[in-house]
Every structure is written in structure tokens, then in C-alpha cells.
Design a protein around this motif. Structure first.
Motif, PDB file in Angstrom:
ATOM      1  N   MET A   1       0.658  14.117  42.609  1.00 38.94           N
ATOM      2  CA  MET A   1       0.205  15.083  41.592  1.00 38.94           C
ATOM      3  C   MET A   1       0.995  14.912  40.298  1.00 38.94           C
ATOM      4  O   MET A   1       0.437  14.986  39.200  1.00 38.94           O
ATOM      5  CB  MET A   1       0.394  16.508  42.101  1.00 38.94           C
ATOM      6  N   SER A   2       2.305  14.675  40.410  1.00 41.18           N
ATOM      7  CA  SER A   2       3.123  14.488  39.209  1.00 41.18           C
ATOM      8  C   SER A   2       2.697  13.237  38.458  1.00 41.18           C
ATOM      9  O   SER A   2       2.719  13.208  37.220  1.00 41.18           O
ATOM     10  CB  SER A   2       4.591  14.400  39.589  1.00 41.18           C
ATOM     11  N   ILE A   3       2.274  12.189  39.207  1.00 40.75           N
ATOM     12  CA  ILE A   3       1.785  10.980  38.541  1.00 40.75           C
ATOM     13  C   ILE A   3       0.524  11.292  37.745  1.00 40.75           C
ATOM     14  O   ILE A   3       0.311  10.758  36.649  1.00 40.75           O
ATOM     15  CB  ILE A   3       1.557   9.859  39.582  1.00 40.75           C
ATOM     16  N   GLU A   4      -0.315  12.218  38.262  1.00 41.70           N
ATOM     17  CA  GLU A   4      -1.493  12.629  37.485  1.00 41.70           C
ATOM     18  C   GLU A   4      -1.078  13.277  36.169  1.00 41.70           C
ATOM     19  O   GLU A   4      -1.722  13.070  35.141  1.00 41.70           O
ATOM     20  CB  GLU A   4      -2.351  13.615  38.286  1.00 41.70           C
ATOM     21  N   LEU A   5      -0.011  14.091  36.192  1.00 40.19           N
ATOM     22  CA  LEU A   5       0.470  14.700  34.938  1.00 40.19           C
ATOM     23  C   LEU A   5       0.846  13.602  33.938  1.00 40.19           C
ATOM     24  O   LEU A   5       0.510  13.681  32.747  1.00 40.19           O
ATOM     25  CB  LEU A   5       1.683  15.584  35.196  1.00 40.19           C
ATOM     26  N   ILE A   6       1.542  12.553  34.416  1.00 37.22           N
ATOM     27  CA  ILE A   6       1.961  11.474  33.520  1.00 37.22           C
ATOM     28  C   ILE A   6       0.737  10.781  32.917  1.00 37.22           C
ATOM     29  O   ILE A   6       0.675  10.528  31.714  1.00 37.22           O
ATOM     30  CB  ILE A   6       2.851  10.473  34.288  1.00 37.22           C
ATOM     31  N   LEU A   7      -0.283  10.511  33.769  1.00 35.16           N
ATOM     32  CA  LEU A   7      -1.478   9.816  33.267  1.00 35.16           C
ATOM     33  C   LEU A   7      -2.201  10.664  32.226  1.00 35.16           C
ATOM     34  O   LEU A   7      -2.718  10.151  31.232  1.00 35.16           O
ATOM     35  CB  LEU A   7      -2.413   9.484  34.427  1.00 35.16           C
ATOM     36  N   ASN A   8      -2.214  12.014  32.425  1.00 35.21           N
ATOM     37  CA  ASN A   8      -2.865  12.874  31.442  1.00 35.21           C
ATOM     38  C   ASN A   8      -2.122  12.876  30.120  1.00 35.21           C
ATOM     39  O   ASN A   8      -2.750  12.951  29.056  1.00 35.21           O
ATOM     40  CB  ASN A   8      -2.976  14.294  31.989  1.00 35.21           C
ATOM     41  N   ALA A   9      -0.782  12.815  30.190  1.00 34.97           N
ATOM     42  CA  ALA A   9      -0.005  12.754  28.947  1.00 34.97           C
ATOM     43  C   ALA A   9      -0.384  11.506  28.165  1.00 34.97           C
ATOM     44  O   ALA A   9      -0.559  11.549  26.934  1.00 34.97           O
ATOM     45  CB  ALA A   9       1.489  12.762  29.277  1.00 34.97           C
ATOM     46  N   VAL A  10      -0.529  10.379  28.875  1.00 33.23           N
ATOM     47  CA  VAL A  10      -0.912   9.126  28.209  1.00 33.23           C
ATOM     48  C   VAL A  10      -2.289   9.262  27.575  1.00 33.23           C
ATOM     49  O   VAL A  10      -2.520   8.835  26.438  1.00 33.23           O
ATOM     50  CB  VAL A  10      -0.873   7.968  29.220  1.00 33.23           C
ATOM     51  N   SER A  11      -3.245   9.911  28.286  1.00 29.55           N
ATOM     52  CA  SER A  11      -4.597  10.052  27.741  1.00 29.55           C
ATOM     53  C   SER A  11      -4.595  10.902  26.477  1.00 29.55           C
ATOM     54  O   SER A  11      -5.321  10.592  25.523  1.00 29.55           O
ATOM     55  CB  SER A  11      -5.517  10.690  28.776  1.00 29.55           C
ATOM     56  N   ILE A  12      -3.779  11.982  26.461  1.00 27.37           N
ATOM     57  CA  ILE A  12      -3.697  12.806  25.244  1.00 27.37           C
ATOM     58  C   ILE A  12      -3.236  11.947  24.075  1.00 27.37           C
ATOM     59  O   ILE A  12      -3.800  12.008  22.983  1.00 27.37           O
ATOM     60  CB  ILE A  12      -2.740  13.994  25.464  1.00 27.37           C
ATOM     61  N   ASN A  13      -2.214  11.116  24.305  1.00 26.36           N
ATOM     62  CA  ASN A  13      -1.724  10.253  23.232  1.00 26.36           C
ATOM     63  C   ASN A  13      -2.819   9.303  22.748  1.00 26.36           C
ATOM     64  O   ASN A  13      -3.008   9.130  21.549  1.00 26.36           O
ATOM     65  CB  ASN A  13      -0.530   9.428  23.723  1.00 26.36           C
ATOM     66  N   LEU A  14      -3.544   8.675  23.694  1.00 29.82           N
ATOM     67  CA  LEU A  14      -4.587   7.718  23.312  1.00 29.82           C
ATOM     68  C   LEU A  14      -5.632   8.393  22.439  1.00 29.82           C
ATOM     69  O   LEU A  14      -6.033   7.865  21.395  1.00 29.82           O
ATOM     70  CB  LEU A  14      -5.250   7.145  24.568  1.00 29.82           C
TER      71      LEU A  14
END
Lengths: 171, 102
Positions: free
Chosen positions: B35-48
Motif C-alpha cells: 500500500m505504501s508503494i501505491e502512495l509513492i506511485l501516486n506522488a510520481v503521477s501528481i508530479n508528471l
């Protein structure tokens, strides 16, 4: 634009609070449900940035499919329902220090590079190249410029799902 | 503060990324680490997507869609591995998996 800022900070507060609960909650199911709140608020931020198709995909794929997978994972591994004190490592403070240090470096780099108020986003973030909507532009781009990555992602998804079935199958 | 700024999205992404990193480091349950890895991936998507809106290009949204697709594949395989670990060891506690420790 003031309304956009109000909604940005509203959803940003929801994201930060819910993400904090995801990583600190003592209840596995609560953590999964707070993850739903994070993903929905991130979808709202995508809409603020005029990426409505990504927001819809986020709701369908993340909230619709991935959260269900997580809940299946929680049930199949017979996680203790209700409060469980053993979910967080006893040396959690080291992890918190690492994350805070990382955030300090990232925040310093971002503010140093982009300053606080010198990089406004365009007032209208829609791209009106095709039919006035970003969704049409996304589909055009995906089936022309990004056609090969798109096909590769579909092969990757197929391989990953076949692999997941092979791994989880009872022999 | 009447325009949306690029930096407020980037800093939100940084906060979300660091919370995810904390979760990966501090959690003992393998499902919670995913689940924490999902948080990291969402942070990357916001940046993109924020950079896509900043430069007026659609590439950010396209790559965010790729990130979502790859996250779906990653969770599928990850949960299958967690399930296999649970079936073999009756536990998904990451502290118990120390066979490689010298």
C-alpha cells in the motif's frame, strides 16, 4: 482561481491526513480504506490540473480494482481484523527520520529551483488542440506518438497477470 | 495567492512520496508495504501531470496512465508473492524473512 486554490488545499489536506493514517493505522482494513481516500483526493487534484481522463482511470483502476485486490490480500493472508499493535516496526523512528530528511532535501531543492510564487501554472490548463478536450488529445497522442509504449504496456499487463495466476495457483 | 502554482503540486507530491517511504521502512506487514508503494506511485503521477500542465503538453497525462497500468501489474504480482509467502510460512511478517541475513 481562488476557488481552485481553496479546493487544492482542501484535497491536499485530505491527501496528507489520509496518507498519514495509511502508514500509521493499527488496523489493516482501516489502512486500506484510508488509501481509498488518498486515491480519490489525488483524482480530484488531477481534475484541478485538467487531466480528467487520468482522474476517471484513477477511480476505475485504483479504487475499483486495486483496492479490491488489497482487500482480497488482507483476507487471504488472514490479517488480524481489528487493532493490531504489531503492524509497525519497533524501530519506526529511524524510518521517520529518513523520510523527514528526504522531505527536507526535496523541499529545499524544489523551492530553490522553482521558487514559491514565480512558476504559476497556465490559467487554463486545457489543451484545445483537438475538440477542446484533453481526453481527445490523450487518445490521439497514445495511438500515434506513444503507440509502441502502449502496446508494450499491454504485453506487460498480460505477462504480469499470467504470472500472478501461476504464482498464486494451488498445485 | 490567486494562481495555482507549479510548486504547490510538487511539494504535495514530495509529502506523499515521503509518507510512502516512511511506510515502506516502518511497516512489518507485507500488504501494508505494498500500500505504501501505491502512495509513492501516486506522488510520481501528481508530479508528471503537474509538469504536463505547466509545459502545456499531454505527455504527462499519457505517462501517468502508463504508471497506473504498471501499478496494477505490480500489485497483482506483489499480492501473489505475498500470498505464496503466507501459504509457505503462515505469516506475512517481514521481520520473519531473514534467511538471507549473514
Amino acid at each position: 482561481m481562488v476557488a481552485q486554490n481553496i479546493f487544492f488545499y482542501l484535497f491536499a489536506a485530505a491527501i496528507v491526513f489520509s496518507a498519514f493514517r495509511v502508514v500509521t493505522s493499527n488496523n489493516v482494513v482501516h489502512a486500506a480504506l484510508y488509501l481509498v481516500a488518498v486515491l480519490a483526493s489525488v483524482a480530484a487534484q488531477y481534475i484541478l490540473l485538467a487531466a480528467e481522463f487520468v482522474a476517471a482511470t484513477q477511480v476505475l483502476v485504483y479504487i475499483g480494482a486495486i483496492i479490491v485486490l488489497f482487500l482480497f490480500g488482507i483476507m487471504l493472508t488472514r490479517a488480524k481484523l481489528g487493532r493490531d499493535q504489531g503492524l509497525t516496526h519497533k524501530h519506526w523512528a529511524t524510518g521517520a527520520a529518513t523520510a523527514l530528511l528526504l522531505f527536507g532535501v526535496m523541499a529545499y531543492a524544489l523551492i530553490d529551483q522553482f521558487h514559491w510564487n514565480q512558476t504559476p501554472l497556465p490559467a487554463d490548463t486545457r489543451l484545445i488542440a483537438v475538440n477542446g478536450s484533453n481526453t481527445a488529445t490523450v487518445s490521439d497522442s497514445m495511438f500515434s506518438t506513444y503507440l509502441i509504449p502502449f502496446e508494450l504496456v499491454s504485453v506487460l499487463l498480460l505477462a504480469a497477470l499470467v504470472g500472478a495466476i501461476v504464482l498464486a495457483r494451488k498445485d | 495567492m490567486d494562481d495555482l502554482l507549479l510548486n504547490q503540486f510538487l511539494l504535495l507530491g514530495a509529502v506523499l512520496f515521503c509518507l510512502g517511504v516512511y511506510g515502506v521502512l516502518a511497516r512489518r506487514n507485507a500488504v501494508l508495504v505494498l500500500m505504501s508503494i501505491e502512495l509513492i506511485l501516486n506522488a510520481v503521477s501528481i508530479n508528471l501531470i503537474a509538469f504536463g500542465a505547466f509545459w502545456g503538453t499531454i505527455s504527462g497525462a499519457v505517462f501517468a496512465l502508463f504508471v497506473i497500468a504498471i501499478a496494477a501489474a505490480e500489485v497483482g504480482v506483489g499480492l501473489a508473492i505475498v500470498l505464496l509467502i503466507y501459504r509457505n510460512r503462515r505469516s506475512v511478517d517481514l521481520d520473519d524473512m531473514a534467511e538471507m541475513k549473514g
